[in-house]
Design an enzyme around this catalytic site. Structure first.
Site, PDB file in Angstrom:
ATOM      1  N   ASP A 122       0.122 -22.392  -9.343  1.00  0.00           N
ATOM      2  CA  ASP A 122       0.140 -23.573 -10.096  1.00  0.00           C
ATOM      3  C   ASP A 122       1.123 -23.657 -11.156  1.00  0.00           C
ATOM      4  O   ASP A 122       0.955 -24.517 -12.012  1.00  0.00           O
ATOM      5  CB  ASP A 122      -1.388 -23.824 -10.340  1.00  0.00           C
ATOM      6  CG  ASP A 122      -1.838 -23.128 -11.318  1.00  0.00           C
ATOM      7  OD1 ASP A 122      -1.280 -22.160 -11.823  1.00  0.00           O
ATOM      8  OD2 ASP A 122      -3.144 -23.397 -11.805  1.00  0.00           O
TER       9      ASP A 122
ATOM     10  N   ASP B  72      -4.150 -11.669 -21.204  1.00  0.00           N
ATOM     11  CA  ASP B  72      -5.593 -12.595 -21.185  1.00  0.00           C
ATOM     12  C   ASP B  72      -6.441 -11.747 -20.724  1.00  0.00           C
ATOM     13  O   ASP B  72      -6.512 -10.322 -20.316  1.00  0.00           O
ATOM     14  CB  ASP B  72      -5.312 -13.505 -20.114  1.00  0.00           C
ATOM     15  CG  ASP B  72      -4.416 -13.181 -18.889  1.00  0.00           C
ATOM     16  OD1 ASP B  72      -4.401 -11.912 -18.668  1.00  0.00           O
ATOM     17  OD2 ASP B  72      -3.852 -14.170 -18.336  1.00  0.00           O
TER      18      ASP B  72
ATOM     19  N   GLU C 173      -3.353 -22.992 -17.856  1.00  0.00           N
ATOM     20  CA  GLU C 173      -3.296 -23.738 -16.639  1.00  0.00           C
ATOM     21  C   GLU C 173      -2.582 -25.099 -16.832  1.00  0.00           C
ATOM     22  O   GLU C 173      -2.121 -25.405 -18.055  1.00  0.00           O
ATOM     23  CB  GLU C 173      -4.654 -24.033 -16.188  1.00  0.00           C
ATOM     24  CG  GLU C 173      -5.614 -22.882 -15.911  1.00  0.00           C
ATOM     25  CD  GLU C 173      -5.139 -22.191 -14.438  1.00  0.00           C
ATOM     26  OE1 GLU C 173      -4.074 -22.398 -13.918  1.00  0.00           O
ATOM     27  OE2 GLU C 173      -6.108 -21.403 -13.854  1.00  0.00           O
TER      28      GLU C 173
ATOM     29  N   HIS D 239       0.877 -21.440 -13.840  1.00  0.00           N
ATOM     30  CA  HIS D 239       0.345 -21.092 -15.019  1.00  0.00           C
ATOM     31  C   HIS D 239       1.103 -19.678 -15.436  1.00  0.00           C
ATOM     32  O   HIS D 239       1.734 -19.084 -14.679  1.00  0.00           O
ATOM     33  CB  HIS D 239      -1.208 -20.702 -15.158  1.00  0.00           C
ATOM     34  CG  HIS D 239      -1.644 -19.701 -14.209  1.00  0.00           C
ATOM     35  ND1 HIS D 239      -2.756 -19.773 -13.649  1.00  0.00           N
ATOM     36  CD2 HIS D 239      -1.058 -18.488 -14.040  1.00  0.00           C
ATOM     37  CE1 HIS D 239      -3.029 -18.640 -12.966  1.00  0.00           C
ATOM     38  NE2 HIS D 239      -1.853 -17.824 -13.062  1.00  0.00           N
TER      39      HIS D 239
HETATM   40  P1  PGA Z   1      -0.740 -12.547  -9.047  1.00  0.00           P
HETATM   41  O1  PGA Z   1      -1.054 -13.469 -10.361  1.00  0.00           O
HETATM   42  O2  PGA Z   1       0.563 -11.415  -9.445  1.00  0.00           O
HETATM   43  O3  PGA Z   1      -1.812 -11.520  -8.848  1.00  0.00           O
HETATM   44  O4  PGA Z   1      -0.001 -13.403  -8.176  1.00  0.00           O
HETATM   45  C1  PGA Z   1      -0.107 -13.927 -11.197  1.00  0.00           C
HETATM   46  C2  PGA Z   1      -0.588 -14.867 -12.441  1.00  0.00           C
HETATM   47  O5  PGA Z   1      -1.807 -15.562 -12.075  1.00  0.00           O
HETATM   48  O6  PGA Z   1      -0.031 -14.791 -13.303  1.00  0.00           O
END
Ligand code: PGA
Length: 260
Positions: free
Chosen positions: A136, A67, A143, A138
């Site tokens: 959450d 992404d 999302e 994702h």
């Molecule tokens: P993070 O993000 O590794 O910074 O916790 C993970 C994600 O949002 O997939």
């Protein structure tokens, strides 16, 4: 899903790096799906060490990132282009022409997304996808409520994700609203998935993803349908799993030939 619980994030990251290195060694022209965020940092550090000290060769590897934020140029310090260069790519020898990250500055988002999917197909598909998980649930930036069949497209970030990621920006308002992300369907077509989750903030999302029903409200839960998915967790991220002791027992009793 195979659940691997390690005492620390760094122990889990070493396993992730070994699994990636093993693939690169056996298939030098493999296609890696890469992730950003805090979670994969130690995995990248270990891969960089293996490149420097053990000669792990990425010169024939192709990469696709999950992404990118819409509206951030590759030079922007919070862009995922910049993140990947800083934390992995400039330290190893992936050929620049084989690096793929969605262009957050494109004036034609749908066209770019279609081309991204076509490039993944042309490369022969992704052999191994590294994934973090949002608090959450994702994966990529898919999302909750994302179609479980979705392809690369624009998404609007939830307030929770923007708050989670605000720590990297000077103010929460600076976190972009939109992103381009591989879809859940795109991720499900990869041949192998390594889902990494560390820290207590991920415990609930992991419990739902691993043991809950498959639901678009926790997009990571679709990985229950992936034929080769491993979740690599530290102890705090594993605390809400009901079958914790069973997962440990399975890992401790693996046949020697299956050990990492
Ligand atoms: P993070 O993000 O590794 O910074 O916790 C993970 C994600 O949002 O997939």
């Amino acid at each position: 899903m195979e659940i691997i619980i390690q005492p620390t994030a760094s122990a889990a990251s070493i396993i992730a790096a070994r699994l990636i290195a093993r693939l690169v060694y056996h298939k030098p022209n493999c296609v890696l799906g890469l992730a950003t965020g805090s979670t994969p940092l130690a995995t990248y550090q270990e891969l960089i060490r293996m490149h420097r000290e053990d000669g792990l060769d990425f010169s024939h590897v192709t990469t696709f990132n999950l992404d990118e934020y819409v509206g951030l140029s590759p030079e922007h310090p919070q862009s995922y282009h910049h993140f990947m260069q800083e934390h992995f790519l400039r330290h190893v020898n992936v050929a620049p022409e084989r690096i793929h990250i969605p262009d957050g500055m494109t004036s034609d988002v749908p066209g770019l997304c279609e081309r991204y999917e076509a490039e993944i197909r042309a490369a022969g598909g992704i052999d191994l996808q590294l994934l973090g998980i949002g608090s959450d649930g994702h994966i990529g930036f898919n999302e909750p409520s994302s179609s479980l069949a979705s392809r690369t497209r624009i998404k609007t970030l939830t307030e929770r994700t923007r708050n989670d990621n605000a720590r990297f920006f000077s103010s929460p308002a600076e976190v972009p609203l939109h992103c381009i992300t591989m879809g859940v369907g795109t991720i499900m077509e990869t041949r192998q998935v390594l889902l990494l989750a560390f820290g207590p903030n991920k415990a609930q999302a992991i419990a739902e993803a691993v043991e809950g029903p498959i639901t678009a409200m926790n997009p990571a839960s679709i990985l229950q349908m992936h034929p080769v998915a491993k979740a690599l967790l530290d102890e705090p991220a594993a605390t809400s799993l009901r079958r914790l002791e069973y997962y440990r027992w399975v890992f401790d009793n693996k046949p020697d030939w299956q050990r990492v």
